[in-house]
Write an enzyme that holds these catalytic residues in place. Structure first.
Site, PDB file in Angstrom:
ATOM      1  N   GLY A  57       0.824  -1.200   0.000  1.00 47.40           N
ATOM      2  CA  GLY A  57       0.000   0.000   0.000  1.00 47.40           C
ATOM      3  C   GLY A  57       0.851   1.239   0.000  1.00 47.40           C
ATOM      4  O   GLY A  57       2.077   1.192  -0.150  1.00 47.40           O
ATOM      5  N   ASP A  63      -8.552   6.869   8.361  1.00 45.92           N
ATOM      6  CA  ASP A  63      -8.369   6.299   7.028  1.00 45.92           C
ATOM      7  C   ASP A  63      -9.198   5.023   6.884  1.00 45.92           C
ATOM      8  O   ASP A  63      -8.753   4.032   6.323  1.00 45.92           O
ATOM      9  CB  ASP A  63      -6.886   6.006   6.776  1.00 45.92           C
ATOM     10  CG  ASP A  63      -6.598   5.738   5.297  1.00 45.92           C
ATOM     11  OD1 ASP A  63      -7.350   6.243   4.450  1.00 45.92           O
ATOM     12  OD2 ASP A  63      -5.628   5.013   5.002  1.00 45.92           O
TER      13      ASP A  63
END
Length: 800
Positions: free
Chosen positions: A97, A213
């Site tokens: 990521g 997030d």
């Protein structure tokens, strides 16, 4: 300032001064704390343990040798997988990521498989590493079955350079959205799994950690065997049957708090993508995040992200179409435009579910759900077909349009906070002007309903204490200048009167005289020929009276509404049953159980006669009947009804339903009163476990259950466990209420008594001396409780 806000403020000040030298740090900290010595001490304590002056361990490791830039050149310089990182043997790469690469690894001691995330160089800086080190300890304390636990954080020295990493729980499962698709979850299953995600998020919020997030890829749904301990003990599913139970799944939230550790960097990366490339993180960001209002970033920004995730699970699309939009335009759309309604994708979602999602996605913070727990409760109400708390946006929209057409009716006429409330009521009660023409009667009725809904939501959510403080402050601002111009005693007299004034009573009486009483009179006058509309308004006003503590007035107006409902309502009208139940509940609250009995019976009969009857509402009505039977001395009938009600709630399949937990507590209290503490104890324990599962460990009902547990343990002779429960309860109450609150003092006294039963003289004396000290400070020497404690100490001294 709540605990979470306090934590955020300490972190903000720490970051502001930690890089300064000692002299500059002291000067800057004094200015920033503005005389708040407690705040300053907290920051200084953080600085003492930070070690910045000698070099934080992570920062030293990163900055030594080649430093940050050199680390950036060596991290991930090729695609091969390292053999070891620290004490972890790397098995395979399982993810990648923006923050780093994730490996499946095997830890040597303790022997276990973990997910090992190695941070990318792009997110590294001295500030990031310092926050990373500081937060890792906090994140490690997040212990919840719905949160992937962080085990360890550190830096690995290798030929690649110095590699920051953290080890976390390895989850065997699929991302949330994929799990929902693979298992074909229907609406109820989607709502339940999102409620479980909310439970986990709320757990972290209560400990001062915000995710910032949240998105489907940051939630994995773990695979559990149906017979596993975790799948059994943490179940909150409301569906029936093991097949659906297994399909709903057990979500695990990943990267909790890591986004906050590198928050500034994550946002920079997010906002600096090429035009037309809207990455996933941005689509889940709240308007306050997009605007960069860091002061507003609290638990509600995660609530917004949960709303986006819920929207996406329900219809397969996000609330805004951002495809092909530049970043700036996408952010503008999300901040300024309303999301597409759920019902435009699926008409079956119109109503409560659409309202809940819209409330989670509110742009105005004070209109959004204030916590993830509130959102979870609403989702479970939707699953069990209970009334939701959120008001439909359509009612607000209709009211706003009406107010714009009748600006003269809502012009400001009352100072301070009352202006809003009085304006709304004036609008509502002048509504008859909109339907003088009988040809528009239908449209007018819709507007009355909209206004009534909005008026009810405003009036029943007023904080009387907060409003009173605002009114008292405004009163002082208005009167002090005039008093200053008078003879000297005037100022002193004014200050004395302001000090003696009870702000809560001020607000309560102001609302009663200036708003509610006038609203009742106007409703009676303007809707004399519209009994059903008048009943709706009076019922709403009755709840408003009750919400601000005017219980007798609330009962009076609710009874009047019930009479109108009985005379003019449709047969088996659920609204009549609701109002009848309100009358019964108000009488029970006023300890007028005998008077409540016929209303309880009527409400139950009406709920049972509805077509089809709603099981949850029938059981709630039956529980009120049981309360009355218990209060009026009909013990056998009360116990039978309580057991029937408990069995009914269990059949609904939600082990943490609020009413089920209340029934457990009621039956436990009944058994305790009938001298069966051994039977009552497991009921209280189950009720307390349910409150913990709902993340309500400090809820008043949870504290009541814990107190009842200690009391029953004491009565059955489990004295050591009783003492432990009292200590746990005392710690919570002192933190929540303070050590001088009467309820805290009672628990401390009970602790001393159980210590006496255990013949632990030293501990009992210490508890009684502490109790006496606190009672003298809070109650004075002449209070009867203080005198009783003095007597207990004297008796203890004379016998030992």
């Amino acid at each position: 300032m709540n605990a979470q806000d306090r934590y955020n403020r300490v972190m903000e000040l720490f970051d502001a001064v930690c890089d300064l030298d000692a002299a500059a740090r002291a000067t800057r900290l004094e200015a920033l704390c503005a005389g708040d010595e407690a705040l300053r001490r907290e920051v200084e304590s953080m600085l003492d343990h930070d070690g910045t002056t000698t070099g934080s361990s992570l920062i030293q490791a990163a900055e030594a040798g080649r430093g940050i830039d050199a680390m950036a050149a060596t991290l991930f310089e090729d695609g091969d997988i390292p053999g070891h990182i620290g004490e972890y043997r790397i098995l395979r790469q399982i993810g990648e990521g923006g923050m780093g690469i994730i490996y499946e690894a095997e830890q040597r001691s303790p022997s276990r498989r973990v997910a090992l995330k190695v941070l990318r160089a792009a997110v590294l800086s001295p500030q990031v590493l310092r926050r990373f080190e500081r937060e890792s300890e906090v994140l490690g304390r997040l212990q919840h079955p719905g949160i992937a636990q962080v085990y360890e954080a550190g830096i690995h020295e290798s030929a690649r350079g110095r590699q920051p990493y953290f080890a976390m729980e390895l989850i065997d499962g699929a991302p949330l959205d994929q799990h929902v698709r693979d298992h074909g979850l229907e609406v109820a299953g989607k709502l339940e799994i999102m409620a479980r995600v909310c439970d986990a998020v709320h757990h972290a919020h209560q400990r001062g950690v915000i995710h910032r997030d949240l998105k489907p890829s940051n939630v994995l749904v773990a695979r559990f065997d149906l017979g596993s301990t975790q799948a059994t003990t943490t179940s909150t599913t409301t569906t029936r049957g093991t097949r659906q139970h297994d399909a709903v799944g057990w979500p695990k939230v990943l990267d909790f708090g890591i986004a906050r550790v590198i928050d500034a960097d994550v946002q920079a990366v997010t906002m600096q993508t090429h035009a037309g490339e809207v990455i996933g993180t941005l689509a889940y960001m709240s308007p306050e995040q997009l605007r960069g209002h860091s002061v507003d970033l609290d638990a509600r920004c995660d609530v917004y992200a949960l709303g986006v995730m819920l929207y996406e699970l329900l219809v397969g699309e996000r609330p805004f179409d951002l495809g092909g939009k530049p970043i700036a335009e996408a952010a503008r759309i999300m901040c300024d435009e309303d999301p597409t309604l759920l019902s435009s994708h699926n008409k079956a979602l119109r109503g409560d579910i659409e309202t809940v999602v819209a409330t989670a996605l509110e742009k105005e913070l004070n209109r959004r759900y204030s916590s993830a727990a509130d959102l979870a409760d609403e989702l479970r109400r939707c699953v069990t077909h209970q009334p939701i708390v959120a008001r439909p946006p359509t009612a607000l929209y209709q009211l706003a349009k009406f107010a714009r057409r009748n600006k003269g009716l809502v012009a400001g006429v009352v100072v301070g906070i009352l202006s809003l409330v009085a304006g709304l009521v004036a609008t509502a009660l002048s509504l008859r002007q909109a339907h003088i023409d009988r040809d528009v009667a239908v449209a007018a009725t819709a507007e009355v309903e909209a206004v009534s809904t909005f008026q009810h939501s405003i009036l029943t959510n007023i904080s009387v204490a907060q409003m009173g403080r605002a009114l008292a402050r405004r009163l002082g601002e208005e009167l002090r200048p005039a008093a200053a111009k008078m003879a000297p005693p005037a100022e002193a007299t004014l200050e004395r009167l302001l000090k003696e004034l009870n702000p809560t009573n001020l607000a309560r009486h102001a609302l009663e005289a200036s708003v509610l009483d006038q609203a009742v009179a106007a409703a009676d006058e303007k809707f004399a020929d519209r009994p059903r509309t008048r009943a709706r308004l009076l019922a709403s006003l009755g709840e408003a009276y009750h919400a601000i503590g005017l219980y007798e007035a609330a009962l009076q107006q609710t009874k009047r509404a019930l009479v109108l409902r009985r005379d003019h309502g449709a047969p088996n009208d659920p609204a009549t049953a609701h109002v009848c139940g309100n009358v019964a509940a108000m009488l029970i609250g006023l300890r007028r159980a005998a008077e409540a009995e016929p209303y309880c019976a009527e409400a139950l009969a009406r709920r049972q006669a509805e077509v089809p009857p709603v099981p949850q509402l029938v059981l709630e009505a039956k529980l009120r009947v049981a309360k009355v039977e218990s209060a009026t001395g009909h013990a056998e009938k009360a116990e039978r009804l309580l057991r029937e009600t408990l069995a009914g709630f269990r059949e609904l399949g939600n082990p943490v339903d609020d009413m089920l937990l209340e029934t457990l507590n009621m039956l436990g209290m009944h058994l305790g009163r009938t001298d069966r503490p051994a039977e009552a104890l497991p009921l209280f324990e189950e009720a307390y476990a349910g409150r913990l599962a709902r993340q309500e460990d400090q809820h008043p009902r949870a504290l009541s259950a814990l107190n009842n547990i200690a009391s029953m343990m004491r009565r059955v002779g489990r004295l050591e466990e009783a003492e432990q429960s009292y200590r746990e309860l005392l710690g919570i109450m002192e933190e929540q209420l303070g050590d001088a609150d009467p309820r805290s003092l009672i628990v401390l006294r009970n602790l001393a008594l159980v210590q006496g039963q255990r013949e632990d003289v030293v501990a009992q004396r210490a508890s009684l001396e502490l109790l006496l000290k606190r009672q003298r400070r809070a109650l004075g020497d002449d209070h009867e409780h203080t005198r009783k404690t003095v007597s207990l100490l004297a008796e203890l001294d004379s016998t030992h």
